[in-house]
Design a protein around this motif. Structure first.
Motif, short mmCIF file in Angstrom:
data_model
loop_
_atom_site.label_atom_id
_atom_site.label_comp_id
_atom_site.label_asym_id
_atom_site.label_seq_id
_atom_site.Cartn_x
_atom_site.Cartn_y
_atom_site.Cartn_z
N LYS A 143 118.16 -11.03 -13.46
CA LYS A 143 117.45 -11.12 -14.75
C LYS A 143 117.50 -12.55 -15.29
O LYS A 143 116.56 -13.02 -15.91
CB LYS A 143 118.08 -10.16 -15.76
CG LYS A 143 117.49 -10.24 -17.14
CD LYS A 143 118.15 -9.29 -18.11
CE LYS A 143 117.55 -9.44 -19.50
NZ LYS A 143 118.23 -8.58 -20.48
N GLY A 156 115.04 -14.05 -10.99
CA GLY A 156 114.15 -12.96 -11.38
C GLY A 156 114.38 -11.69 -10.59
O GLY A 156 114.65 -11.73 -9.39
N ARG A 157 114.27 -10.55 -11.27
CA ARG A 157 114.52 -9.25 -10.63
C ARG A 157 113.49 -8.93 -9.56
O ARG A 157 113.73 -8.08 -8.70
CB ARG A 157 114.56 -8.15 -11.69
CG ARG A 157 115.80 -8.27 -12.58
CD ARG A 157 115.72 -7.41 -13.78
NE ARG A 157 114.75 -8.02 -14.70
CZ ARG A 157 114.64 -7.70 -15.98
NH1 ARG A 157 115.41 -6.77 -16.50
NH2 ARG A 157 113.75 -8.31 -16.74
N ASP A 158 112.35 -9.62 -9.60
CA ASP A 158 111.32 -9.42 -8.57
C ASP A 158 111.54 -10.34 -7.36
O ASP A 158 110.71 -10.39 -6.47
CB ASP A 158 109.94 -9.66 -9.16
CG ASP A 158 109.74 -11.09 -9.67
OD1 ASP A 158 110.74 -11.80 -9.89
OD2 ASP A 158 108.58 -11.49 -9.86
N HIS A 216 109.08 -16.99 -13.44
CA HIS A 216 110.18 -16.02 -13.51
C HIS A 216 109.58 -14.65 -13.75
O HIS A 216 108.87 -14.44 -14.73
CB HIS A 216 111.13 -16.40 -14.65
CG HIS A 216 112.35 -15.54 -14.73
ND1 HIS A 216 113.45 -15.74 -13.92
CD2 HIS A 216 112.63 -14.47 -15.51
CE1 HIS A 216 114.37 -14.84 -14.22
NE2 HIS A 216 113.89 -14.05 -15.17
N GLU A 217 109.82 -13.75 -12.81
CA GLU A 217 109.33 -12.37 -12.89
C GLU A 217 107.83 -12.31 -13.13
O GLU A 217 107.34 -11.58 -13.99
CB GLU A 217 110.14 -11.58 -13.92
CG GLU A 217 111.60 -11.51 -13.52
CD GLU A 217 112.48 -10.62 -14.38
OE1 GLU A 217 112.07 -10.23 -15.49
OE2 GLU A 217 113.60 -10.33 -13.93
N ARG A 265 107.28 -19.33 -17.53
CA ARG A 265 108.07 -19.26 -18.77
C ARG A 265 108.30 -20.65 -19.35
O ARG A 265 108.49 -21.62 -18.62
CB ARG A 265 109.44 -18.62 -18.50
CG ARG A 265 109.40 -17.31 -17.76
CD ARG A 265 108.89 -16.19 -18.62
NE ARG A 265 108.84 -14.96 -17.83
CZ ARG A 265 109.00 -13.77 -18.34
NH1 ARG A 265 109.21 -13.61 -19.63
NH2 ARG A 265 108.91 -12.71 -17.57
#
Length: 176
Positions: free
Chosen positions: A32, A36-38, A162-163, A167
């Protein structure tokens, strides 16, 4: 070992650390804030990003009381990065870091790490400035960095993917 400050030490990344990096960088709560969670990492991705790259980053493991708990890298900004950030000259270092062992969060270790690394960069690497570029939404990291003497200098719009979204980030610096 690059430095030790009480129970905290930072040493160069070793081959066997790839298993820790793969573990940490496949943990959603860590991702997170970092990558990034992806964007989870397996061993192949860890090898290509942390071991096969020809970049100028000095890659290190953070240990606390002898246990590996996270990752930090430091690097001198090249001319393109200096220009992007608005610097004309000087020996400027950046760092990226995360504590991968979540049980070590909220214990003041991040503050100790950033303060210790900043001291190392100024004393041993003869830095003129140390900079970080946390994402604007990451208030937890920003609070830590400000506690360590960093100040917001400039907003960097759409600076980091990010994800799935670019950002905004803050450029923050220490002149310690």
């Amino acid at each position: 070992m690059f430095f030790q400050n009480g129970s905290l030490s930072v040493r160069r990344l070793k081959e066997q650390d790839k298993y820790l990096l793969a573990k940490w960088l496949s943990t959603p709560v860590v991702l997170k804030y970092y990558e990034g969670r992806d964007n989870p990492f397996d061993l192949d991705k860890v090898d290509s990003v942390f071991y096969a790259s020809e970049d100028d980053e000095v890659k290190c493991i953070i240990e606390y009381e002898g246990k590996p708990i996270g990752y930090i890298q430091y690097y001198e900004l090249d001319e393109a990065a200096k220009k992007e950030y608005g610097y004309e000259s000087g020996k400027i270092f950046g760092t990226d870091q995360f504590i991968g062992e979540v049980g070590y969060w909220n214990r003041g270790i991040g503050t100790l790490l950033v303060t210790s690394m900043t001291d190392f960069l100024f004393k041993h690497m003869k830095a003129d400035k140390s900079v970080l570029d946390p994402q604007v939404w990451n208030e937890r990291a920003i609070k830590c960095y400000e506690k360590c003497g960093f100040n917001k200098v400039k907003l960097l719009p759409k600076h980091e993917l990010h994800e799935g979204k670019f950002r905004d980030c803050w450029l923050i610096e220490s002149n310690k």
